[in-house]
Design an enzyme around this catalytic site. Structure first.
Site, PDB file in Angstrom:
ATOM      1  N   LYS A  82       0.842  -1.338  -0.066  1.00 29.34           N
ATOM      2  CA  LYS A  82      -0.125  -0.029   0.006  1.00 29.34           C
ATOM      3  C   LYS A  82       0.933   1.144  -0.161  1.00 29.34           C
ATOM      4  O   LYS A  82       0.558   2.317  -0.461  1.00 29.34           O
ATOM      5  CB  LYS A  82      -0.959   0.134   1.138  1.00 29.34           C
ATOM      6  CG  LYS A  82      -1.985  -0.890   1.036  1.00 29.34           C
ATOM      7  CD  LYS A  82      -3.222  -0.337   0.233  1.00 29.34           C
ATOM      8  CE  LYS A  82      -4.319  -1.335   0.274  1.00 29.34           C
ATOM      9  NZ  LYS A  82      -5.340  -0.726  -0.602  1.00 29.34           N
ATOM     10  N   SER A 113       0.632  -9.728  -1.502  1.00 33.59           N
ATOM     11  CA  SER A 113       0.205  -8.277  -1.071  1.00 33.59           C
ATOM     12  C   SER A 113       0.713  -7.838   0.184  1.00 33.59           C
ATOM     13  O   SER A 113       0.658  -6.634   0.568  1.00 33.59           O
ATOM     14  CB  SER A 113      -1.322  -8.090  -1.497  1.00 33.59           C
ATOM     15  OG  SER A 113      -2.236  -8.783  -0.699  1.00 33.59           O
TER      16      SER A 113
END
Length: 406
Positions: free
Chosen positions: A53, A302
């Site tokens: 992120k 991720s």
């Protein structure tokens, strides 16, 4: 589509490279053996803040005019986006406010705060925090940093594809977790620019397949619920701004059940010595649904932010799922030596006893009415069956019971 250009991706890659760790591809022997392909891992779980992120947050903030940065930034998140925005804002020396639900675990609150962000706890769920963050943005003139429905944020996430192509330019597939859609949009748009023949496969939790629903209707669809252990991808409505890009560039969508993520977690821990959060495990779990024989594929892991209580629970369920732990009940006469006979039968079948419960009060009739519950460790399903057969052959009549580890 003019906003997501190769020039912007190149600009984002140069900027993001300054503040991120180089998450080099890892070749997976075990997953390659399972699939018949060549499987590589892109370990964004090892990234600063434990997730990808920071890439989108940093590029978005870099794209803002200086006066907007000076007024302050705001975001709503209970997880990885919160830390990504806080980290990126700190790099620019600007103030960031993060609105988090009141039920956010203290460790996540403190981690976000450690990057210099101001924390506001509001509401019981993300939607409450999101609405309050928008309200504060309007009242105080802050710039809201959306977790996924923003083309600059998606462009920043797409820098992952640039790094993958530098290391493995001849790959056939990139397999990506899907939540709100920002990650797969950025990766797919850039990947298709670099190689129009590449296959970009998105993976969603079956209980929160908002992109699958949107692809079918060709517009964002709000799901009734998003109840999944893959909390980082538990998104009811896909981003409307990014949806057209995703529809043009994502090759295929796959859904997986929560139970499949549990087995994938155990695989990552035991075979790769890595902690990957449930959302990051989606591409690993999807391998059983894909034919990758003779293909080169990269799985984007991720993130790796999982609290230890959740981790312990997932490991326990994974061991049960793979028949590595199981419990049997046998009824014995209440006389000396019976316990030794059972233990001997288990030992001869190479079983490892990890807990015994001996209940003399299961019945008032003490002949063949003392219950012994044995929790054992096995190598897997075949070994479990061998242990059961050994107990059966000795006349103990074992019955499988629900296993609970404490």
């Amino acid at each position: 589509m003019e906003k997501m250009t190769l020039k912007k991706f190149e600009e984002a890659s140069e900027l993001v490279e300054k503040v991120t760790l180089p998450t080099k591809l890892i070749y997976s022997e075990s997953l390659s053996s399972q699939t018949g392909g060549r499987i590589y891992l892109k370990p964004e779980n090892m990234q600063y803040t434990g997730a990808y992120k920071v890439r989108g947050a940093y590029y978005k903030i870099a794209s803002l005019p200086e006066e907007k940065r000076k007024k302050g930034l705001i975001a709503a998140s209970a997880g990885n986006h919160a830390q990504g925005v806080a980290f990126a804002a700190q790099k620019f020396g600007c103030r960031a406010t993060i609105v988090m639900p009141t039920v956010t675990p203290l460790i996540k609150v403190n981690r976000t705060k450690s990057y210099g962000a101001d924390i506001v706890l509001h509401g019981d769920v993300y939607d409450d925090a999101y609405e309050f963050a928008l309200q504060l943005a309007e009242e105080k003139g802050y710039t809201f940093i959306h977790p996924f429905d923003d083309l600059d944020v998606a462009t920043g996430q797409g820098t992952i594809a640039m790094e993958i192509f530098r290391e493995l330019p001849t790959l056939d597939n990139i397999i990506v977790p899907v939540g709100g859609g920002g990650l797969i949009t950025g990766i797919s748009v850039l990947a298709k620019m670099l190689n129009p023949k590449i296959q970009i496969i998105g993976v969603e939790p079956a209980a929160a397949a908002s992109m699958t629903a949107a692809f079918e209707k060709k517009e964002p669809i709000s799901l009734a619920s998003a109840d999944t252990i893959a909390d980082g991808t538990a998104v009811k409505t896909i981003g409307g701004k990014i949806l057209p890009y995703a529809m043009d560039n994502v090759s295929r969508l796959v859904t997986v059940e929560d139970g499949e993520l549990i087995g994938a977690f155990l695989d990552m821990v035991e075979n790769h010595k890595m902690i990957v959060e449930n959302s990051g495990l989606l591409p690993v779990a999807a391998l059983k649904h894909l034919d990758l024989k003779d293909k080169k594929a990269v799985l984007v892991l991720s993130g790796g932010n999982m609290d230890v209580i959740t981790m312990a629970s997932v490991i326990q369920h994974g061991l049960l799922q793979k028949d590595r732990i199981f419990t049997v009940s046998v009824l014995l006469p209440d006389k000396a030596g019976e316990l030794v006979k059972v233990a001997t039968a288990v030992a001869e079948a190479d079983g490892n006893v990890i807990r015994l419960e001996h209940n003399q009060f299961v019945s008032v009739n003490r002949m063949n009415s003392v219950e012994l519950r044995i929790t054992m460790e096995a190598f897997g399903t075949a070994h479990k069956h061998r242990i059961m057969e050994a107990l059966e052959s000795k006349g103990f009549g074992p019955e499988i019971v629900d296993t609970k580890l404490y």
